[in-house]
Structure formats: C-alpha cells, structure tokens
Design a protein around this motif. Structure first.
Motif, PDB file in Angstrom:
ATOM      1  N   ALA A  83     -49.075 -30.237  -9.456  1.00 38.08           N
ATOM      2  CA  ALA A  83     -48.731 -29.253 -10.488  1.00 38.08           C
ATOM      3  C   ALA A  83     -49.911 -29.021 -11.428  1.00 38.08           C
ATOM      4  O   ALA A  83     -50.208 -27.868 -11.780  1.00 38.08           O
ATOM      5  N   LEU A  84     -50.599 -30.074 -11.819  1.00 40.22           N
ATOM      6  CA  LEU A  84     -51.768 -29.919 -12.689  1.00 40.22           C
ATOM      7  C   LEU A  84     -52.880 -29.153 -11.984  1.00 40.22           C
ATOM      8  O   LEU A  84     -53.549 -28.315 -12.605  1.00 40.22           O
ATOM      9  N   ILE A  94     -55.399 -28.529 -19.879  1.00 34.58           N
ATOM     10  CA  ILE A  94     -54.630 -29.772 -19.972  1.00 34.58           C
ATOM     11  C   ILE A  94     -54.699 -30.233 -21.423  1.00 34.58           C
ATOM     12  O   ILE A  94     -55.772 -30.456 -21.970  1.00 34.58           O
ATOM     13  N   LEU A  95     -53.536 -30.339 -22.057  1.00 34.24           N
ATOM     14  CA  LEU A  95     -53.458 -30.741 -23.456  1.00 34.24           C
ATOM     15  C   LEU A  95     -53.222 -32.235 -23.610  1.00 34.24           C
ATOM     16  O   LEU A  95     -53.598 -32.823 -24.620  1.00 34.24           O
ATOM     17  N   PHE A  96     -52.550 -32.832 -22.637  1.00 33.31           N
ATOM     18  CA  PHE A  96     -52.230 -34.260 -22.652  1.00 33.31           C
ATOM     19  C   PHE A  96     -52.294 -34.728 -21.209  1.00 33.31           C
ATOM     20  O   PHE A  96     -51.499 -34.274 -20.382  1.00 33.31           O
ATOM     21  N   PRO A  97     -53.268 -35.576 -20.858  1.00 28.61           N
ATOM     22  CA  PRO A  97     -53.397 -35.996 -19.459  1.00 28.61           C
ATOM     23  C   PRO A  97     -52.211 -36.841 -18.999  1.00 28.61           C
ATOM     24  O   PRO A  97     -51.405 -37.302 -19.813  1.00 28.61           O
ATOM     25  N   VAL A  98     -52.127 -37.049 -17.720  1.00 27.02           N
ATOM     26  CA  VAL A  98     -51.016 -37.807 -17.136  1.00 27.02           C
ATOM     27  C   VAL A  98     -50.911 -39.176 -17.790  1.00 27.02           C
ATOM     28  O   VAL A  98     -51.895 -39.893 -17.929  1.00 27.02           O
ATOM     29  N   GLU A 109     -49.064 -32.692 -20.338  1.00 19.96           N
ATOM     30  CA  GLU A 109     -48.816 -31.424 -21.015  1.00 19.96           C
ATOM     31  C   GLU A 109     -49.965 -30.473 -20.756  1.00 19.96           C
ATOM     32  O   GLU A 109     -51.134 -30.882 -20.721  1.00 19.96           O
ATOM     33  N   ILE A 110     -49.605 -29.196 -20.601  1.00 21.87           N
ATOM     34  CA  ILE A 110     -50.589 -28.144 -20.374  1.00 21.87           C
ATOM     35  C   ILE A 110     -50.287 -26.982 -21.320  1.00 21.87           C
ATOM     36  O   ILE A 110     -49.238 -26.942 -21.948  1.00 21.87           O
ATOM     37  N   GLU A 111     -51.216 -26.042 -21.384  1.00 27.49           N
ATOM     38  CA  GLU A 111     -50.962 -24.774 -22.043  1.00 27.49           C
ATOM     39  C   GLU A 111     -50.702 -23.760 -20.946  1.00 27.49           C
ATOM     40  O   GLU A 111     -51.514 -23.621 -20.031  1.00 27.49           O
ATOM     41  N   ASP A 112     -49.558 -23.064 -21.004  1.00 26.52           N
ATOM     42  CA  ASP A 112     -49.221 -22.101 -19.957  1.00 26.52           C
ATOM     43  C   ASP A 112     -50.063 -20.827 -20.104  1.00 26.52           C
ATOM     44  O   ASP A 112     -50.935 -20.740 -20.981  1.00 26.52           O
ATOM     45  N   SER A 113     -49.813 -19.853 -19.276  1.00 29.20           N
ATOM     46  CA  SER A 113     -50.593 -18.613 -19.270  1.00 29.20           C
ATOM     47  C   SER A 113     -50.444 -17.819 -20.566  1.00 29.20           C
ATOM     48  O   SER A 113     -51.248 -16.940 -20.851  1.00 29.20           O
ATOM     49  N   GLU A 114     -49.426 -18.138 -21.367  1.00 29.44           N
ATOM     50  CA  GLU A 114     -49.128 -17.384 -22.578  1.00 29.44           C
ATOM     51  C   GLU A 114     -49.530 -18.095 -23.862  1.00 29.44           C
ATOM     52  O   GLU A 114     -49.429 -17.530 -24.935  1.00 29.44           O
ATOM     53  N   GLY A 115     -49.950 -19.348 -23.752  1.00 27.27           N
ATOM     54  CA  GLY A 115     -50.325 -20.116 -24.939  1.00 27.27           C
ATOM     55  C   GLY A 115     -49.277 -21.098 -25.411  1.00 27.27           C
ATOM     56  O   GLY A 115     -49.410 -21.693 -26.482  1.00 27.27           O
ATOM     57  N   ASN A 116     -48.214 -21.302 -24.635  1.00 28.96           N
ATOM     58  CA  ASN A 116     -47.175 -22.273 -24.973  1.00 28.96           C
ATOM     59  C   ASN A 116     -47.557 -23.665 -24.489  1.00 28.96           C
ATOM     60  O   ASN A 116     -48.142 -23.818 -23.420  1.00 28.96           O
ATOM     61  N   LEU A 118     -46.486 -26.820 -22.660  1.00 29.39           N
ATOM     62  CA  LEU A 118     -45.533 -27.031 -21.573  1.00 29.39           C
ATOM     63  C   LEU A 118     -45.720 -28.450 -21.052  1.00 29.39           C
ATOM     64  O   LEU A 118     -46.840 -28.861 -20.764  1.00 29.39           O
ATOM     65  N   ALA A 119     -44.631 -29.206 -20.974  1.00 34.11           N
ATOM     66  CA  ALA A 119     -44.702 -30.574 -20.475  1.00 34.11           C
ATOM     67  C   ALA A 119     -44.213 -30.628 -19.036  1.00 34.11           C
ATOM     68  O   ALA A 119     -43.305 -29.900 -18.642  1.00 34.11           O
ATOM     69  N   LEU A 120     -44.838 -31.485 -18.265  1.00 33.56           N
ATOM     70  CA  LEU A 120     -44.460 -31.731 -16.869  1.00 33.56           C
ATOM     71  C   LEU A 120     -43.974 -33.167 -16.772  1.00 33.56           C
ATOM     72  O   LEU A 120     -44.576 -34.070 -17.361  1.00 33.56           O
ATOM     73  N   HIS A 121     -42.892 -33.382 -16.035  1.00 23.96           N
ATOM     74  CA  HIS A 121     -42.354 -34.722 -15.857  1.00 23.96           C
ATOM     75  C   HIS A 121     -42.105 -34.983 -14.380  1.00 23.96           C
ATOM     76  O   HIS A 121     -41.424 -34.211 -13.718  1.00 23.96           O
ATOM     77  N   GLN A 122     -42.683 -36.064 -13.892  1.00 18.61           N
ATOM     78  CA  GLN A 122     -42.431 -36.536 -12.527  1.00 18.61           C
ATOM     79  C   GLN A 122     -41.661 -37.841 -12.635  1.00 18.61           C
ATOM     80  O   GLN A 122     -42.145 -38.806 -13.220  1.00 18.61           O
ATOM     81  N   PRO A 123     -40.421 -37.882 -12.115  1.00 21.71           N
ATOM     82  CA  PRO A 123     -39.652 -39.127 -12.166  1.00 21.71           C
ATOM     83  C   PRO A 123     -40.346 -40.252 -11.396  1.00 21.71           C
ATOM     84  O   PRO A 123     -41.155 -39.987 -10.481  1.00 21.71           O
ATOM     85  N   ALA A 124     -40.013 -41.479 -11.751  1.00 24.47           N
ATOM     86  CA  ALA A 124     -40.505 -42.623 -10.992  1.00 24.47           C
ATOM     87  C   ALA A 124     -39.929 -42.548  -9.585  1.00 24.47           C
ATOM     88  O   ALA A 124     -38.824 -42.016  -9.394  1.00 24.47           O
ATOM     89  N   PRO A 125     -40.634 -43.055  -8.571  1.00 25.18           N
ATOM     90  CA  PRO A 125     -40.149 -42.945  -7.192  1.00 25.18           C
ATOM     91  C   PRO A 125     -38.709 -43.417  -6.980  1.00 25.18           C
ATOM     92  O   PRO A 125     -37.935 -42.764  -6.301  1.00 25.18           O
ATOM     93  N   ALA A 126     -38.293 -44.511  -7.607  1.00 28.91           N
ATOM     94  CA  ALA A 126     -36.915 -45.006  -7.429  1.00 28.91           C
ATOM     95  C   ALA A 126     -35.925 -44.021  -8.020  1.00 28.91           C
ATOM     96  O   ALA A 126     -34.855 -43.796  -7.448  1.00 28.91           O
ATOM     97  N   ALA A 127     -36.262 -43.401  -9.146  1.00 33.88           N
ATOM     98  CA  ALA A 127     -35.372 -42.442  -9.788  1.00 33.88           C
ATOM     99  C   ALA A 127     -35.197 -41.187  -8.940  1.00 33.88           C
ATOM    100  O   ALA A 127     -34.173 -40.530  -8.990  1.00 33.88           O
ATOM    101  N   MET A 128     -36.194 -40.842  -8.151  1.00 36.68           N
ATOM    102  CA  MET A 128     -36.127 -39.642  -7.328  1.00 36.68           C
ATOM    103  C   MET A 128     -35.139 -39.807  -6.191  1.00 36.68           C
ATOM    104  O   MET A 128     -34.613 -38.839  -5.673  1.00 36.68           O
ATOM    105  N   LYS A 129     -34.845 -41.070  -5.816  1.00 34.17           N
ATOM    106  CA  LYS A 129     -33.948 -41.338  -4.692  1.00 34.17           C
ATOM    107  C   LYS A 129     -32.492 -41.475  -5.114  1.00 34.17           C
ATOM    108  O   LYS A 129     -31.597 -41.339  -4.312  1.00 34.17           O
ATOM    109  N   GLU A 130     -32.278 -41.778  -6.396  1.00 31.90           N
ATOM    110  CA  GLU A 130     -30.912 -42.003  -6.876  1.00 31.90           C
ATOM    111  C   GLU A 130     -30.328 -40.710  -7.418  1.00 31.90           C
ATOM    112  O   GLU A 130     -31.015 -39.922  -8.043  1.00 31.90           O
ATOM    113  N   PRO A 131     -29.033 -40.475  -7.163  1.00 32.53           N
ATOM    114  CA  PRO A 131     -28.412 -39.272  -7.736  1.00 32.53           C
ATOM    115  C   PRO A 131     -28.336 -39.359  -9.253  1.00 32.53           C
ATOM    116  O   PRO A 131     -28.200 -40.448  -9.800  1.00 32.53           O
TER     117      PRO A 131
END
Length: 132
Positions: A83-84, A94-98, A109-116, A118-131
């Motif tokens: 995504a980055l 990039i406003l705040f590195p991983v 966190e990044i700055e989007d095309s409009e100047g906002n 925007l935060a990105l979140h990637q769950p931990a691998p175990a969290a991605m498998k659990e509902p």
C-alpha cells in the motif's frame, strides 16, 4: 440503545473527485459508486452489510476542505508495504513510517492525493485468520 459500532459514516473531503477516486481505487482496489447529495458530488466506498466498519465517501464541495489536521481515518490493508509503495508511486508523502504494534498489527500514515492525513492498518497475521 442497540449495541454496535458507534461510527456509521465518514466523509473524506476532496478538491478533485476524479483524482481522489483514482488514488483510492489504486490504493485499495475498490470500485466507487458516484452519487450527488444536496448538490455535493460523492464517491461511495463499497459497503458490505453484516461486516464490521463504517460506510465512507469521498466528497467535494465548498464546505469540504482537505486537511492534515483533525480526525484520522484508518483503512485496513492486507499488505502495508505494498500500500505504501502504491501510494508513493502516486505522489503520496509518508507522514508516519510503518510502526509495528505487536498483536495489533502495524500502522503507517500518508498524505492522500488531496492533502488529507490517511492512516493504514495491517492486522497482525493471527488476527487476519480469526473472524471479527
């Protein structure tokens, strides 16, 4: 009051709706539905009933002003590094590195095309498998 998620809808201000749709579509792979509400053009993020999260829209108009200040909207991504890369290829700063948050996954966190901000979140691998 019925229990549930308190946030129902988020509107992200933009100055160029086409540019913003292109940016967010490339970043997240979403298709957007274009609508107009009270004279304000909007692009709706896809929603899926019965799943967690709020609806959102990119919105252009005189009362909508992009900013780095104010609320920060977190977007789920399965691969934060990818995504980055997509975002920076499209000119995002990039406003705040991983940052690794352990069991909570990682964020950036990044700055989007409009100047906002925007935060990105990637769950931990175990969290991605659990509902959720």
């Amino acid at each position: 009051m019925t229990p549930g998620n308190p946030i129902r809808h988020v509107e992200i201000p933009v100055t160029d709706l086409d540019r913003a749709v292109d940016f967010y579509a490339a970043l997240f792979g979403h298709d957007f539905e274009r609508v107009e509400v009270d004279g304000y053009p909007m692009a709706l993020f896809p929603t899926h009933e019965g799943h967690p999260g709020a609806s959102a829209a990119l919105v252009m108009g005189d009362i909508y002003r992009p900013t780095r200040d104010g609320a920060v909207v977190y977007h789920h991504v399965p691969d934060i590094q990818r995504a980055l890369a997509v975002a920076t290829d499209r000119g995002a700063a990039i406003l705040f590195p991983v940052k690794d948050l352990g069991d909570l996954g990682c964020v950036a966190e990044i700055e989007d095309s409009e100047g906002n901000r925007l935060a990105l979140h990637q769950p931990a691998p175990a969290a991605m498998k659990e509902p959720i």
